[in-house]
Each structure stands twice: as structure tokens, then as C-alpha cells.
Design a protein around this motif. Structure first.
Motif, PDB file in Angstrom:
ATOM      1  N   ILE A  65     -42.191 -52.961  39.408  1.00 55.08           N
ATOM      2  CA  ILE A  65     -40.795 -52.766  39.019  1.00 55.08           C
ATOM      3  C   ILE A  65     -40.459 -51.280  39.066  1.00 55.08           C
ATOM      4  N   VAL A  95     -38.250 -48.201  38.244  1.00 50.26           N
ATOM      5  CA  VAL A  95     -37.307 -48.001  37.142  1.00 50.26           C
ATOM      6  C   VAL A  95     -36.693 -46.613  37.238  1.00 50.26           C
ATOM      7  N   ILE A  99     -34.928 -52.770  30.710  1.00 54.05           N
ATOM      8  CA  ILE A  99     -36.307 -52.854  31.165  1.00 54.05           C
ATOM      9  C   ILE A  99     -37.199 -53.627  30.193  1.00 54.05           C
ATOM     10  N   VAL A 131     -39.377 -56.915  31.410  1.00 52.80           N
ATOM     11  CA  VAL A 131     -40.838 -56.990  31.330  1.00 52.80           C
ATOM     12  C   VAL A 131     -41.272 -58.200  30.505  1.00 52.80           C
ATOM     13  N   CYS A 162     -44.812 -50.829  36.066  1.00 52.54           N
ATOM     14  CA  CYS A 162     -43.489 -50.209  36.032  1.00 52.54           C
ATOM     15  C   CYS A 162     -43.632 -48.769  36.526  1.00 52.54           C
ATOM     16  N   ASP A 205     -41.830 -45.383  36.748  1.00 57.92           N
ATOM     17  CA  ASP A 205     -40.695 -44.615  36.255  1.00 57.92           C
ATOM     18  C   ASP A 205     -40.389 -43.490  37.241  1.00 57.92           C
ATOM     19  N   LEU A 238     -40.896 -47.069  28.119  1.00 57.46           N
ATOM     20  CA  LEU A 238     -41.948 -47.656  28.945  1.00 57.46           C
ATOM     21  C   LEU A 238     -43.332 -47.317  28.398  1.00 57.46           C
ATOM     22  N   THR A 288     -49.478 -54.540  31.052  1.00 58.34           N
ATOM     23  CA  THR A 288     -48.502 -53.618  31.628  1.00 58.34           C
ATOM     24  C   THR A 288     -49.082 -52.221  31.800  1.00 58.34           C
ATOM     25  N   VAL A 290     -47.750 -48.261  33.289  1.00 55.84           N
ATOM     26  CA  VAL A 290     -46.576 -47.463  33.626  1.00 55.84           C
ATOM     27  C   VAL A 290     -47.029 -46.245  34.417  1.00 55.84           C
ATOM     28  N   GLY A 294     -35.169 -53.260  38.355  1.00 52.76           N
ATOM     29  CA  GLY A 294     -35.303 -53.204  36.904  1.00 52.76           C
ATOM     30  C   GLY A 294     -34.005 -53.394  36.161  1.00 52.76           C
TER      31      GLY A 294
END
Length: 440
Positions: free
Chosen positions: A95, A97, A104, A108, A126, A128, A139, A149, A151, A181
Motif C-alpha cells: 500500500i 501512502v 490508512i 489496513v 505500507c 510512506d 503508520l 504489518t 512500514v 491507500g
């Protein structure tokens, strides 16, 4: 100047997904390097993995596959199984973002719920892309409390293509899914895309998957023996965006791209797509090439299908695209068309242009000579005839020089293609990777 840091990332294990980290290398990320097994039940791991960055490798652009794909994130650790092959149904949901603080968390949670119902090993990545609205902090907080998850935080805003490339590089699943996102893509469509990717629309879809109709196989001249596909693209048939600023330009762009490249899709701009890792490892994304992923996939010999997906109105945040993208799409389309037709034979293009210029030079010189002698014979005066023919001779010389330069440029392009480096520069720079084992 970038300040390099050395930090530790504790091993985390996602819901259903644990894999042995690999030995660090400095090669470009490759999904084919994953050799450790996946366990369907999480276990407690006491070891800690370490990822250090030396001053010479601060940019991460030359950093390698295993150090970023496994050691860096401490994800998918080894279980007790003795199998040496990764679960082919493992999924990485990517994803990108950028300033999506209002949506977001919900996205998620929905993706996690959908993937848990599906039952196969999964992870959520994710990326960013330099958010400035508080998305980064949110996040990181989510990653600290969610074992499924990770990030990846980029050092600045590099664009959606670079964010997707970063997600592909860090993903370790054998099947990959990308989606926006902003909650406009529906997470419930993910199982249907994955089932279509694996089975090619045959019976056996999970009951919990969204009921999605296949729009058809894209004619790429490639058919997989197992009946599945290498790439399944989403088609937002009932798109919930502004007609004049989003829908109409996209419709025109889809028609133009399909007719220029020969890869005809209903919706090139839909981010909701499912990929096989073997395809993604060969895609080189840069600039704003995420729109042309299906065309790049065709260049790699991929079997492609298109599936109808749901689309929802934007409820928070603002769109990152507008009418200003039209010109950029046209420029990128020119690049993609050249790459599609002449990637392995640039001399055919440069040589053709050079040949046209050289032919024009010969014709112009012959016409100038004919005019010179004709004018002389008609007693216009030798000096007057020279004056009339001089511009034609100058043009002939310029065309000849231009033609020779184009031919030489074609030769140089051929040399570059033959000796193209296997490990290219990455279009992004990572500042931090956050997981449930990272100290906040």
C-alpha cells in the motif's frame, strides 16, 4: 548530507507468516532468492536480526535483496518445518501512502481481516512516500502493534512509482497485491484477484471472496500451462470519480495507450492489481511508469487478465492527480512505445532515421548539382548559379552529418543494450523500516 545510522530491528512474525531471514548480499532484490519455509502457525523466536548501514551505502540504492527483504524488516521468520520451499500461496499486500492519515488505519484493518479470512500466509507493507500530514507517525504506531504489518518510510516524496518499487523490493510473498491507500479500492476484491491469478477463473474460489466477474484475458500471445496468470489488473467499471477531471481523461488515456502499445485494457490507472513475484522481480520501475506496468509485463512475456472490481468515492484526503498529468502521460507513452518496439534493437530505430537523413542528403546534393549546371547552361552567370545552389549544398551536408551521427548513436545504443548492468539504481531512498519489534 545524509547521516547514516546503525540500528537493530527485532524479529517479528506476521499472522500465519514466518520465514528464515537470508544472508545479506548487495544484489538487487529478487524473489527467487527466498528459500526458507513458511509456517502456518506463529512461533516464538528468541534471536534478533541486525541490519547495519555503512557510510558508503547510506543511499540504499545499491543495497541488496536479502538485507532489505528479510534481515532489514525481521519478517517471516523460520518455523520448525524442514521444507526448503516457500509457500506458493504467501501474499504481500503493498500500500503506497502519501498524506492518507484519515483512511490508512481503516484500510489496513480491512486488508488484515480479509487476508485472515482467506487463510494463507500474508504480510501488509505500507510504504510512506514522504507524508506530511501525520501519516508517518500513525503508520509507525500501527506497525508497533500489528505483527502482520511493516512500514517502509522513504526519506522524501518520490512518487507512486518509486513507492511501489520499494514495496516490491521489500516484499517476500510469492503473490503480490497493490492498492491505493485512500479506501477507494475495496479490500474485499483481493481474494478474487488472487484466485484468478492462481487458477485463471476456474472453480474453487473461496466463499468469502467478493463476487467479481472476469472481464477477459488480455491478448499478449502468452498462455500459462497451469491456466493462471502472471498479472491480473483491476477494472473500475463503475468508477466513482469526477467525470471531467478524472474519468474522461482516463478513458482517453486508456484508449490511446491500448492502441499505441497493442496491450488493450479497460483501466490502466487502477492500482488494485495482483502479481506473481517472478514477474515483479523483472520489472524496472522509475519515473511514473506505474501506469504502464501491464505494458512492461508484456515485454517480460507475461500472461495478463483483467477483472472487474469495486470502486468507492473518496471520503477523506485529496486526490494527488489532476489534468496536469495528461502531458506527462503522453511523454511516458512515447518512452514506453520506444522501449516496447526497440528495447533490444535500438539500431533499427536510429539506423532508420539516419538512413532517411543520408538519403535526403544525397537527393538534396543531386538537386543542387542539377540546378547549378542547368543555370550555368542558361547563361545566368556562374556566380549567380553558385549563389542559388549554395543553400542546397549546405542542407545536404547538414543532413549527411546528422545521418552519420544517428547511425553512430544507434551503434552506441546497441553497445549499451548488450552490456546493460543487471543491477540498476533504485528510484527511492529508505529512511527507516518500522515493524512490531522496532523501538518507537
Amino acid at each position: 548530507m545524509e547521516i547514516c545510522t546503525k540500528f537493530e530491528l527485532a524479529p517479528t512474525f506476521m499472522h500465519h507468516v514466518l520465514l528464515q531471514p537470508q544472508q545479506q548480499s548487495w544484489l538487487r532484490p529478487s524473489h527467487s532468492t527466498i528459500q526458507q519455509p513458511i509456517a502456518l502457525n506463529p512461533i516464538t523466536v528468541s534471536q534478533r536480526s541486525r541490519w547495519s548501514r555503512s557510510p558508503r551505502s547510506c543511499s540504499l540504492e545499491a543495497q541488496g535483496s536479502s538485507s532489505r527483504r528479510s534481515s532489514a524488516a525481521g519478517v517471516m521468520k523460520k518455523a520448525t518445518s524442514s521444507s526448503s520451499e516457500q509457500d506458493p500461496s504467501s501474499v504481500s499486500v503493498i500500500i503506497p501512502v502519501f498524506n492518507e492519515v484519515g483512511s490508512i488505519r481503516t484500510l489496513v484493518e480491512r486488508v488484515g481481516a480479509v487476508m485472515r479470512r482467506r487463510g494463507a500466509p500474508y504480510e501488509i507493507i505500507c510504504v510512506d512516500d514522504g507524508s506530511t500530514d501525520g501519516s508517518t507517525k500513525l503508520l509507525k504506531a500501527m506497525a508497533a502493534h500489528r505483527e502482520d504489518t511493516r512500514v517502509v518510510i522513504l526519506s522524501r516524496n518520490f512518487g507512486q512509482t518509486a513507492a511501489m518499487a520499494a514495496g516490491f523490493d521489500f516484499a517476500v510473498g510469492q503473490l503480490l497485491v497493490t492498492l491505493d491507500g485512500d479506501l477507494q479500492n475495496d479490500a474485499d476484491d483481493i481474494p478474487a484477484l488472487l484466485d484468478h491469478l492462481i487458477r485463471g477463473g476456474r472453480e474453487g474460489d473461496d466463499e468469502g471472496s467478493a463476487i467479481v466477474a472476469a472481464a477477459g484475458v488480455v491478448d499478449t500471445g502468452v498462455v500459462r500451462e497451469d491456466g493462471g496468470f502472471d498479472l491480473v489488473c483491476g477494472w473500475r467499471r463503475n468508477r466513482k470519480d469526477n467525470f471531467l477531471t478524472r474519468n474522461l481523461p482516463s478513458t482517453v488515456a486508456n484508449w490511446l495507450i491500448g492502441n499505441v502499445t497493442g496491450v488493450k485494457l479497460h483501466d490502466y490507472g487502477c492500482s488494485l492489481k495482483a502479481y506473481r513475484a517472478s514477474l515483479v522481480s523483472n520489472l524496472h520501475l522509475y519515473g511514473e511508469m506505474h501506469r504502464f506496468i501491464p505494458v512492461l509485463a508484456v515485454m517480460e512475456g507475461a500472461a495478463i487478465s483483467e477483472v472487474e472490481v469495486q470502486h468507492h468515492p473518496r471520503t477523506s484526503g485529496t486526490s494527488k492527480y489532476g489534468l496536469s498529468r495528461i502531458f506527462r502521460v503522453l511523454l511516458d507513452l512515447t518512452t514506453v512505445y520506444f522501449w516496447l518496439r526497440f528495447r533490444d534493437k535500438p539500431m533499427h530505430f536510429m539506423g532508420f532515421l539516419g538512413g532517411v537523413c543520408i538519403l535526403g542528403s544525397l537527393l538534396t546534393g543531386a538537386f543542387a548539382s542539377w540546378s547549378l549546371f542547368t543555370a550555368t547552361q542558361q547563361t545566368l552567370g556562374y556566380s549567380m548559379a553558385i549563389s542559388n545552389a549554395a543553400p542546397s549544398y549546405v542542407l545536404s551536408a547538414q543532413l549527411l552529418i546528422m545521418g552519420l551521427q544517428l547511425v553512430c548513436l544507434g551503434l552506441l545504443a546497441e553497445i549499451c543494450v548488450r552490456f546493460e548492468p543487471q543491477h540498476r539504481r533504485h528510484p527511492y531512498r529508505v529512511r527507516e523500516v518500522a515493524t512490531s519489534g522496532t523501538t518507537m
